[in-house]
Design a protein around this motif. Structure first.
Motif, PDB file in Angstrom:
ATOM      1  N   GLU A   1      47.654  51.228  42.085  1.00  0.00           N
ATOM      2  CA  GLU A   1      47.188  51.740  43.361  1.00  0.00           C
ATOM      3  C   GLU A   1      46.178  50.763  43.939  1.00  0.00           C
ATOM      4  O   GLU A   1      45.240  50.360  43.265  1.00  0.00           O
ATOM      5  N   GLY A   2      46.371  50.390  45.167  1.00  0.00           N
ATOM      6  CA  GLY A   2      45.490  49.435  45.810  1.00  0.00           C
ATOM      7  C   GLY A   2      46.280  48.291  46.400  1.00  0.00           C
ATOM      8  O   GLY A   2      47.485  48.380  46.598  1.00  0.00           O
ATOM      9  N   VAL A   3      45.603  47.210  46.690  1.00  0.00           N
ATOM     10  CA  VAL A   3      46.239  46.070  47.339  1.00  0.00           C
ATOM     11  C   VAL A   3      46.905  45.169  46.304  1.00  0.00           C
ATOM     12  O   VAL A   3      46.567  45.213  45.116  1.00  0.00           O
ATOM     13  N   GLU A   4      47.832  44.362  46.752  1.00  0.00           N
ATOM     14  CA  GLU A   4      48.511  43.402  45.885  1.00  0.00           C
ATOM     15  C   GLU A   4      48.418  42.032  46.527  1.00  0.00           C
ATOM     16  O   GLU A   4      48.824  41.842  47.678  1.00  0.00           O
ATOM     17  N   VAL A   5      47.880  41.081  45.800  1.00  0.00           N
ATOM     18  CA  VAL A   5      47.701  39.732  46.345  1.00  0.00           C
ATOM     19  C   VAL A   5      48.201  38.644  45.409  1.00  0.00           C
ATOM     20  O   VAL A   5      48.031  37.458  45.684  1.00  0.00           O
ATOM     21  N   GLY A   6      48.845  39.022  44.298  1.00  0.00           N
ATOM     22  CA  GLY A   6      49.356  38.029  43.369  1.00  0.00           C
ATOM     23  C   GLY A   6      48.293  37.541  42.403  1.00  0.00           C
ATOM     24  O   GLY A   6      47.157  38.011  42.392  1.00  0.00           O
ATOM     25  N   GLY A   7      48.692  36.577  41.589  1.00  0.00           N
ATOM     26  CA  GLY A   7      47.784  36.054  40.570  1.00  0.00           C
ATOM     27  C   GLY A   7      46.849  35.002  41.117  1.00  0.00           C
ATOM     28  O   GLY A   7      46.988  34.528  42.251  1.00  0.00           O
ATOM     29  N   ILE A   8      45.883  34.618  40.293  1.00  0.00           N
ATOM     30  CA  ILE A   8      44.947  33.551  40.663  1.00  0.00           C
ATOM     31  C   ILE A   8      45.684  32.218  40.652  1.00  0.00           C
ATOM     32  O   ILE A   8      46.497  31.949  39.767  1.00  0.00           O
ATOM     33  N   SER A   9      45.410  31.380  41.617  1.00  0.00           N
ATOM     34  CA  SER A   9      46.077  30.084  41.726  1.00  0.00           C
ATOM     35  C   SER A   9      45.871  29.248  40.462  1.00  0.00           C
ATOM     36  O   SER A   9      44.765  29.161  39.926  1.00  0.00           O
ATOM     37  N   LYS A  10      46.935  28.595  40.029  1.00  0.00           N
ATOM     38  CA  LYS A  10      46.832  27.725  38.865  1.00  0.00           C
ATOM     39  C   LYS A  10      46.044  26.457  39.163  1.00  0.00           C
ATOM     40  O   LYS A  10      45.653  25.737  38.235  1.00  0.00           O
ATOM     41  N   PHE A  11      45.816  26.165  40.434  1.00  0.00           N
ATOM     42  CA  PHE A  11      44.967  25.035  40.761  1.00  0.00           C
ATOM     43  C   PHE A  11      43.564  25.223  40.191  1.00  0.00           C
ATOM     44  O   PHE A  11      42.854  24.254  39.931  1.00  0.00           O
ATOM     45  N   ALA A  12      43.152  26.496  40.025  1.00  0.00           N
ATOM     46  CA  ALA A  12      41.810  26.773  39.508  1.00  0.00           C
ATOM     47  C   ALA A  12      41.612  26.177  38.121  1.00  0.00           C
ATOM     48  O   ALA A  12      40.494  25.840  37.734  1.00  0.00           O
ATOM     49  N   LYS A  13      42.694  26.003  37.384  1.00  0.00           N
ATOM     50  CA  LYS A  13      42.584  25.504  36.015  1.00  0.00           C
ATOM     51  C   LYS A  13      42.207  24.029  35.964  1.00  0.00           C
ATOM     52  O   LYS A  13      41.880  23.509  34.892  1.00  0.00           O
ATOM     53  N   PHE A  14      42.231  23.357  37.110  1.00  0.00           N
ATOM     54  CA  PHE A  14      41.854  21.953  37.127  1.00  0.00           C
ATOM     55  C   PHE A  14      40.351  21.762  36.933  1.00  0.00           C
ATOM     56  O   PHE A  14      39.901  20.646  36.658  1.00  0.00           O
TER      57      PHE A  14
ATOM     58  N   SER B   1      41.966  35.856  54.151  1.00  0.00           N
ATOM     59  CA  SER B   1      42.788  37.055  54.293  1.00  0.00           C
ATOM     60  C   SER B   1      42.915  37.794  52.966  1.00  0.00           C
ATOM     61  O   SER B   1      42.857  39.023  52.914  1.00  0.00           O
ATOM     62  N   GLU B   2      43.061  37.032  51.890  1.00  0.00           N
ATOM     63  CA  GLU B   2      43.132  37.647  50.560  1.00  0.00           C
ATOM     64  C   GLU B   2      41.821  38.343  50.222  1.00  0.00           C
ATOM     65  O   GLU B   2      41.815  39.462  49.686  1.00  0.00           O
ATOM     66  N   ALA B   3      40.702  37.693  50.544  1.00  0.00           N
ATOM     67  CA  ALA B   3      39.400  38.292  50.267  1.00  0.00           C
ATOM     68  C   ALA B   3      39.196  39.565  51.076  1.00  0.00           C
ATOM     69  O   ALA B   3      38.539  40.506  50.605  1.00  0.00           O
ATOM     70  N   ASP B   4      39.726  39.612  52.282  1.00  0.00           N
ATOM     71  CA  ASP B   4      39.640  40.839  53.078  1.00  0.00           C
ATOM     72  C   ASP B   4      40.279  42.012  52.346  1.00  0.00           C
ATOM     73  O   ASP B   4      39.710  43.101  52.264  1.00  0.00           O
ATOM     74  N   LEU B   5      41.477  41.789  51.813  1.00  0.00           N
ATOM     75  CA  LEU B   5      42.217  42.876  51.164  1.00  0.00           C
ATOM     76  C   LEU B   5      41.531  43.324  49.874  1.00  0.00           C
ATOM     77  O   LEU B   5      41.323  44.515  49.641  1.00  0.00           O
ATOM     78  N   VAL B   6      41.196  42.358  49.023  1.00  0.00           N
ATOM     79  CA  VAL B   6      40.537  42.701  47.756  1.00  0.00           C
ATOM     80  C   VAL B   6      39.183  43.338  48.028  1.00  0.00           C
ATOM     81  O   VAL B   6      38.799  44.328  47.390  1.00  0.00           O
TER      82      VAL B   6
END
Length: 307
Positions: A51-64, A226-231
């Motif tokens: 229940e709630g918003v769906e925005v997918g997983g955290i970007s794999k670029f973050a692992k850099f 936009s993602e931050a708005d939803l979360v």
């Protein structure tokens, strides 16, 4: 002993441009995709049904870029900002009414960040109120939150509207948008060096240091916003704050943007687009808000131009 004075119109020179205009990385997306060949693309697939918003997983670029490092860098830069504000009498004391307000809202939202990022449980969350007229707020990696007096006083924000902003800023931190931006910068600038580092070759320490030293001026893209708005809307709703306040918030932002736009708005979608998106996603969080325990205390905004 009288309470220490709090200056609300200080000139803060520590550069904190959390939402600067433009994002060259978007223009280089095709190059980035070719460079990493899918190895570091955005994580596929939405979150499991919930229940709630769906925005997918955290970007794999973050692992850099290491999470520990980005959080340590953020802590140092946040401390510099607080030190300057304190030296100018522009760091609100803990007993200031607006600090009590911000801390109360933060404590209600923080527990709901853990689902989005388990690291948030170990963060040393901190809230600061900076006495400057700037219309801005941010949350750095590691849970370092700052609101400027101007955003509270000039927009006359109610608690629900403050919670929507705070949730939005917390979302940037828990969704690791800073790490993602640094990772993308490294990928587009570093090219072969980045690929080599992933294979254990080469020294990219200088690139890492340069990237981590710019967290206060990091550029988020519109997709991040936009993602931050939803979360953020979900975090506020779970904390007992009315997510419909997003509509009035952005109406106020639109009014404030006449002339020179506030820093807070410079890379965000337009007010009309944002309100449309919020209204479209309200059904996903209204049930959460209806069942949430509501705040027992409500706070008033500061008088415009005063503490």
């Amino acid at each position: 002993m009288p309470a220490p004075s709090f200056v609300t119109d200080a000139e803060i020179t520590t550069r904190v441009d959390a939402h600067p205009g433009g994002c060259a990385l978007h223009q280089r997306r095709l190059f980035t995709r070719l460079l990493v060949a899918g190895a570091a693309g955005t994580a596929a697939g939405p979150l499991l049904a919930r229940e709630g918003v769906e925005v997918g997983g955290i970007s794999k670029f973050a692992k850099f870029y290491p999470a520990d490092q980005v959080e340590a860098d953020a802590g140092k830069q946040y401390a510099q900002l607080r030190q300057e504000a304190n030296g100018k009498g522009a760091l609100a004391p803990a007993n200031h009414p607006q600090m009590l307000r911000l801390n109360t809202i933060a404590q209600r939202l923080i527990p709901y960040t853990y689902e989005w990022n388990p690291r948030a449980k170990q963060w040393k969350w901190e809230v600061s109120l900076i006495g400057a007229k700037t219309i801005n707020a941010f949350c750095m990696p590691g849970g370092k939150i700052a609101f400027y007096h101007g955003i509270l006083a000039q927009l006359q924000l109610n608690d629900d509207e403050v919670a929507m902003i705070m949730g939005h800023e917390m979302a940037h931190a828990v969704r690791e948008h800073a790490r993602e931006r640094i990772g993308k910068t490294m990928a587009t600038r570093g090219g072969i060096s980045i690929v080599s580092s992933l294979l254990g070759f080469g020294d990219v320490g200088r690139t890492l240091a340069d990237a981590g030293g710019q967290l206060l001026t990091l550029k988020f893209g519109r997709e991040d916003e936009s993602e931050a708005d939803l979360v953020g809307m979900e975090l506020a709703a779970r904390g007992g704050y009315d997510p419909r306040a997003g509509v009035t918030l952005w109406q106020k932002m639109a009014a404030a943007s006449k002339g020179a736009p506030p820093q807070f708005l410079s890379t965000h979608p337009t007010g009309a687009t944002r309100i449309t998106d919020i209204e479209a996603n309200l059904p996903k969080v209204t049930g959460l808000y209806a069942r949430a325990e509501k705040p027992p205390v409500r706070y008033r905004p500061p008088e415009a131009g005063n503490g």
